[in-house]
Design an enzyme around this catalytic site. Structure first.
Site, PDB file in Angstrom:
ATOM      1  N   PRO A 219      15.442 -25.692  -7.955  1.00 32.39           N
ATOM      2  CG  PRO A 219      16.007 -26.541  -5.950  1.00 32.39           C
ATOM      3  CD  PRO A 219      14.887 -26.154  -6.612  1.00 32.39           C
TER       4      PRO A 219
ATOM      5  CD  GLN B 297       0.946  -5.808 -18.011  1.00 32.48           C
ATOM      6  OE1 GLN B 297       0.290  -6.112 -18.983  1.00 32.48           O
ATOM      7  NE2 GLN B 297       0.473  -4.729 -17.141  1.00 32.48           N
ATOM      8  CD  GLU B 298       8.087 -12.185 -15.074  1.00 32.63           C
ATOM      9  OE1 GLU B 298       7.320 -13.071 -15.315  1.00 32.63           O
ATOM     10  OE2 GLU B 298       9.269 -12.353 -14.751  1.00 32.63           O
TER      11      GLU B 298
ATOM     12  CG  LEU C  63      31.936   7.501 -20.080  1.00 35.18           C
ATOM     13  CD1 LEU C  63      30.995   8.458 -20.705  1.00 35.18           C
ATOM     14  CD2 LEU C  63      33.334   7.238 -20.569  1.00 35.18           C
ATOM     15  CG  HIS C  64      30.944   7.566 -13.004  1.00 35.67           C
ATOM     16  ND1 HIS C  64      29.955   7.484 -13.845  1.00 35.67           N
ATOM     17  CD2 HIS C  64      30.541   8.454 -11.900  1.00 35.67           C
ATOM     18  CE1 HIS C  64      28.949   8.325 -13.756  1.00 35.67           C
ATOM     19  NE2 HIS C  64      29.066   8.835 -12.540  1.00 35.67           N
TER      20      HIS C  64
ATOM     21  N   GLY D 117      12.839 -13.485 -15.576  1.00 35.85           N
ATOM     22  CA  GLY D 117      11.930 -13.393 -16.558  1.00 35.85           C
ATOM     23  C   GLY D 117      12.061 -13.884 -17.913  1.00 35.85           C
TER      24      GLY D 117
HETATM   25  C1  LIG Z   1      17.367 -12.153  -8.209  1.00 38.48           C
HETATM   26  C2  LIG Z   1      16.501 -13.312  -8.970  1.00 38.48           C
HETATM   27  C3  LIG Z   1      15.219 -13.286  -8.669  1.00 38.48           C
HETATM   28  C4  LIG Z   1      14.294 -14.015  -9.043  1.00 38.48           C
HETATM   29  N1  LIG Z   1      12.986 -14.141  -8.997  1.00 38.48           N
HETATM   30  C5  LIG Z   1      12.227 -15.113  -9.250  1.00 38.48           C
HETATM   31  C6  LIG Z   1      10.924 -15.173  -8.762  1.00 38.48           C
HETATM   32  O1  LIG Z   1      10.605 -14.567  -8.136  1.00 38.48           O
HETATM   33  N2  LIG Z   1      10.094 -16.397  -9.197  1.00 38.48           N
HETATM   34  C7  LIG Z   1      10.513 -17.370  -9.847  1.00 38.48           C
HETATM   35  O2  LIG Z   1      10.004 -18.492 -10.027  1.00 38.48           O
HETATM   36  N3  LIG Z   1      11.988 -17.403 -10.227  1.00 38.48           N
HETATM   37  C8  LIG Z   1      12.818 -16.214 -10.141  1.00 38.48           C
HETATM   38  N4  LIG Z   1      13.994 -16.201 -10.388  1.00 38.48           N
HETATM   39  C9  LIG Z   1      14.688 -17.287 -11.299  1.00 38.48           C
HETATM   40  C10 LIG Z   1      14.785 -16.879 -12.757  1.00 38.48           C
HETATM   41  O3  LIG Z   1      13.534 -16.795 -13.526  1.00 38.48           O
HETATM   42  C11 LIG Z   1      15.783 -18.141 -13.301  1.00 38.48           C
HETATM   43  O4  LIG Z   1      17.027 -17.882 -12.686  1.00 38.48           O
HETATM   44  C12 LIG Z   1      15.695 -18.113 -14.968  1.00 38.48           C
HETATM   45  O5  LIG Z   1      14.420 -18.374 -15.419  1.00 38.48           O
HETATM   46  C13 LIG Z   1      16.687 -19.085 -15.362  1.00 38.48           C
HETATM   47  O6  LIG Z   1      16.663 -20.311 -14.926  1.00 38.48           O
HETATM   48  P1  LIG Z   1      17.959 -20.857 -14.217  1.00 38.48           P
HETATM   49  O7  LIG Z   1      18.828 -20.010 -13.247  1.00 38.48           O
HETATM   50  O8  LIG Z   1      17.351 -22.353 -13.600  1.00 38.48           O
HETATM   51  O9  LIG Z   1      18.938 -21.055 -15.264  1.00 38.48           O
HETATM   52  P2  LIG Z   1      18.707 -22.616 -16.496  1.00 38.48           P
HETATM   53  O10 LIG Z   1      17.487 -22.704 -16.864  1.00 38.48           O
HETATM   54  O11 LIG Z   1      19.692 -23.613 -15.776  1.00 38.48           O
HETATM   55  O12 LIG Z   1      19.825 -21.994 -17.486  1.00 38.48           O
HETATM   56  C14 LIG Z   1      21.116 -21.870 -17.425  1.00 38.48           C
HETATM   57  C15 LIG Z   1      21.615 -21.502 -18.773  1.00 38.48           C
HETATM   58  O13 LIG Z   1      21.208 -22.286 -19.860  1.00 38.48           O
HETATM   59  C16 LIG Z   1      20.639 -21.585 -20.780  1.00 38.48           C
HETATM   60  N5  LIG Z   1      19.384 -22.263 -21.612  1.00 38.48           N
HETATM   61  C17 LIG Z   1      18.505 -23.119 -20.749  1.00 38.48           C
HETATM   62  N6  LIG Z   1      17.659 -23.705 -21.751  1.00 38.48           N
HETATM   63  C18 LIG Z   1      18.236 -23.233 -22.872  1.00 38.48           C
HETATM   64  C19 LIG Z   1      17.649 -23.369 -24.330  1.00 38.48           C
HETATM   65  N7  LIG Z   1      16.588 -24.238 -24.568  1.00 38.48           N
HETATM   66  N8  LIG Z   1      18.569 -22.789 -25.454  1.00 38.48           N
HETATM   67  C20 LIG Z   1      19.589 -22.044 -25.086  1.00 38.48           C
HETATM   68  N9  LIG Z   1      20.076 -21.874 -23.936  1.00 38.48           N
HETATM   69  C21 LIG Z   1      19.198 -22.406 -22.800  1.00 38.48           C
HETATM   70  C22 LIG Z   1      19.947 -20.380 -20.079  1.00 38.48           C
HETATM   71  O14 LIG Z   1      19.751 -19.359 -21.104  1.00 38.48           O
HETATM   72  C23 LIG Z   1      20.970 -20.035 -19.026  1.00 38.48           C
HETATM   73  O15 LIG Z   1      22.073 -19.345 -19.871  1.00 38.48           O
HETATM   74  C24 LIG Z   1      15.076 -15.189  -9.783  1.00 38.48           C
HETATM   75  C25 LIG Z   1      16.301 -15.420 -10.216  1.00 38.48           C
HETATM   76  C26 LIG Z   1      17.061 -14.354  -9.843  1.00 38.48           C
HETATM   77  C27 LIG Z   1      18.688 -14.406  -9.860  1.00 38.48           C
END
Ligand SMILES: Cc1cc2nc3c(=O)[nH]c(=O)nc-3n(C[C@H](O)[C@H](O)[C@H](O)COP(=O)(O)OP(=O)(O)OC[C@H]3O[C@@H](n4cnc5c(N)ncnc54)[C@H](O)[C@@H]3O)c2cc1C
Length: 383
Positions: free
Chosen positions: A129, A243-244, A339-340, A365
């Site tokens: 979180p 790979q991911e 376009l739809h 990712g």
């Molecule tokens: C449907 C879904 C499936 C997912 N599946 C997985 C999973 O299986 N396992 C897992 O571990 N995670 C999973 N995730 C989590 C996902 O990898 C994270 O949401 C993602 O890495 C971004 O982290 P955050 O949401 O905490 O955003 P934050 O890290 O809080 O980022 C918020 C914003 O700040 C920007 N930001 C942060 N740091 C910087 C920086 N240094 N410079 C510029 N901009 C920055 C980000 O680009 C973003 O725009 C999933 C998320 C979703 C929505």
């Protein structure tokens, strides 16, 4: 042009995957998306068809293939019409590689083989979180106590979090301020006292994939479930990303191709002002742009995947390929909705779902911004 580097084994796998998707996914995709889940025995059928571990070694039941075998399956699954199902079925692809790279033979036998067979589900849990981009800040603690670790903390947005039998979990084994040097990977098994998952989180897209929070409350995990050396987890996570991200890029290319296919069909049939809308020059040109963006991304992903297959360091190139494919997919799915017309905004329409599903790939990712940081740091300097 992802097939530029394909041989007969890739083409055979593509045909197998297409047959599997036609029979086992496409007829049910819409119902599963609306229901928010897909049947658990789908994994068993996918495993039997050889679709869950095409790149994993044969010694653990995999196909022993290369990166293109993985991309072929990713593309075929998208054509099933439910990206959520593809992502749920594919959560092993981010969870198992660290075990394959660093695990013991006993760990591979125990955790990898049943997932490849589809009888068990694996997930990867890094995000918390408090943040996902800054992996070095993971707070979930694992304190060694005899031959166990006692784990406490929380994860969120975990794909297959509700279904997973094995969760490859990033934990802090070093001091609270140890940053990336204090992270480890532990496999936490469903049924371990103190380990619970929350209800499915309600999402914009990927509806058939379950995404949940995970809670670890003084959860005792055998030290035998540590993957690789203690405090080496960050490097294992990073090694997994190439790979991911290539899989994500190929998925985006496939989604763009699917959106184009649906749009071409629509503009051939729909009429306005006494003619088919596909006969308007502005619409023909928009479709030409869509095809160009898809072809550009497809070619670039293929070349980067080939360099990865040859063992080159493609850290920056993979980040570029992901951003390029995500951008192409966003452009194409947005144009497809346009376009739809009104139909593109309706739930019954395939491009509506593709548009929603595409949005995640700029976030999951590694976000677009984090990819740009990687490109900035690792791309060869221009002279
Ligand atoms: C449907 C879904 C499936 C997912 N599946 C997985 C999973 O299986 N396992 C897992 O571990 N995670 C999973 N995730 C989590 C996902 O990898 C994270 O949401 C993602 O890495 C971004 O982290 P955050 O949401 O905490 O955003 P934050 O890290 O809080 O980022 C918020 C914003 O700040 C920007 N930001 C942060 N740091 C910087 C920086 N240094 N410079 C510029 N901009 C920055 C980000 O680009 C973003 O725009 C999933 C998320 C979703 C929505």
């Amino acid at each position: 042009m992802l097939d530029l580097f394909h041989d007969d084994s890739h083409r055979a796998l593509a045909a197998t995957a297409a047959r599997f998707v036609d029979t086992n996914i496409r007829p049910y995709a819409e119902a599963w998306e609306e229901a928010g889940s897909f049947p658990s025995d789908l994994a068993v059928r996918a495993g039997a068809a050889g679709l869950l571990g095409p790149t994993y070694p044969e010694s653990v039941g995999g196909g022993g293939g290369d990166v293109f075998h993985g991309l072929v399956v990713a593309e075929a699954l998208v054509r099933g019409g439910s990206v959520g199902t593809a992502m749920g079925l594919g959560s092993h692809a981010i969870a198992l590689p660290p075990i394959l790279a660093l695990g013991t033979d006993a760990q591979k036998e125990r955790f990898v083989r049943p997932v490849v067979a589809g009888t068990r589900v694996a997930a990867l849990a890094i995000t918390e979180p408090s943040g996902g981009s800054d992996v070095a800040r993971v707070r979930t603690r694992a304190v060694r106590d005899g031959d166990h670790y006692v784990v406490s903390g929380q994860k969120t947005y975990i794909t297959s979090g509700g279904r997973a039998d094995y969760v490859v979990t990033a934990v802090r084994t070093g001091a609270p301020d140890s940053g990336h040097a204090g992270l480890s990977l532990l496999v936490i098994e469903r049924g371990t006292p103190g380990f619970t998952s929350g209800p499915p989180l309600r999402k914009m897209g990927w509806w058939a994939s379950d995404t949940t929070e995970l809670f670890f409350d003084d959860c005792r995990v055998p030290a035998a479930n540590l993957i690789g050396a203690e405090n080496f987890g960050f490097y294992a996570i990073m090694a997994n990303f190439a790979q991911e991200r290539l899989l994500i890029a190929a998925t985006c290319v496939a989604m763009a191709a699917e959106a184009i296919r649906l749009t071409e069909r629509h503009v051939r049939e729909r009429e306005a002002f006494g003619r088919r809308i596909g006969d308007f020059q502005v619409i023909r040109h928009r479709l030409a742009e869509m095809r160009t963006r898809e072809a550009e991304a497809r070619s670039f992903v293929a070349v980067v995947a080939e360099r990865h297959r040859r063992g080159e360091d493609v850290t920056a190139w993979v980040a570029m390929a992901k951003n390029a494919a995500v951008s192409a997919c966003s452009f194409v799915t947005d144009a497809a909705v346009q376009l739809h017309g009104g139909l593109g905004y309706m739930r019954e329409c395939g491009v509506e779902r593709l548009y929603r599903d595409a949005r995640l790939f700029a976030i999951g990712g590694g976000t677009t911004e984090i990819m740009n940081e990687i490109i900035h740091r690792f791309a060869p300097t221009s002279r």
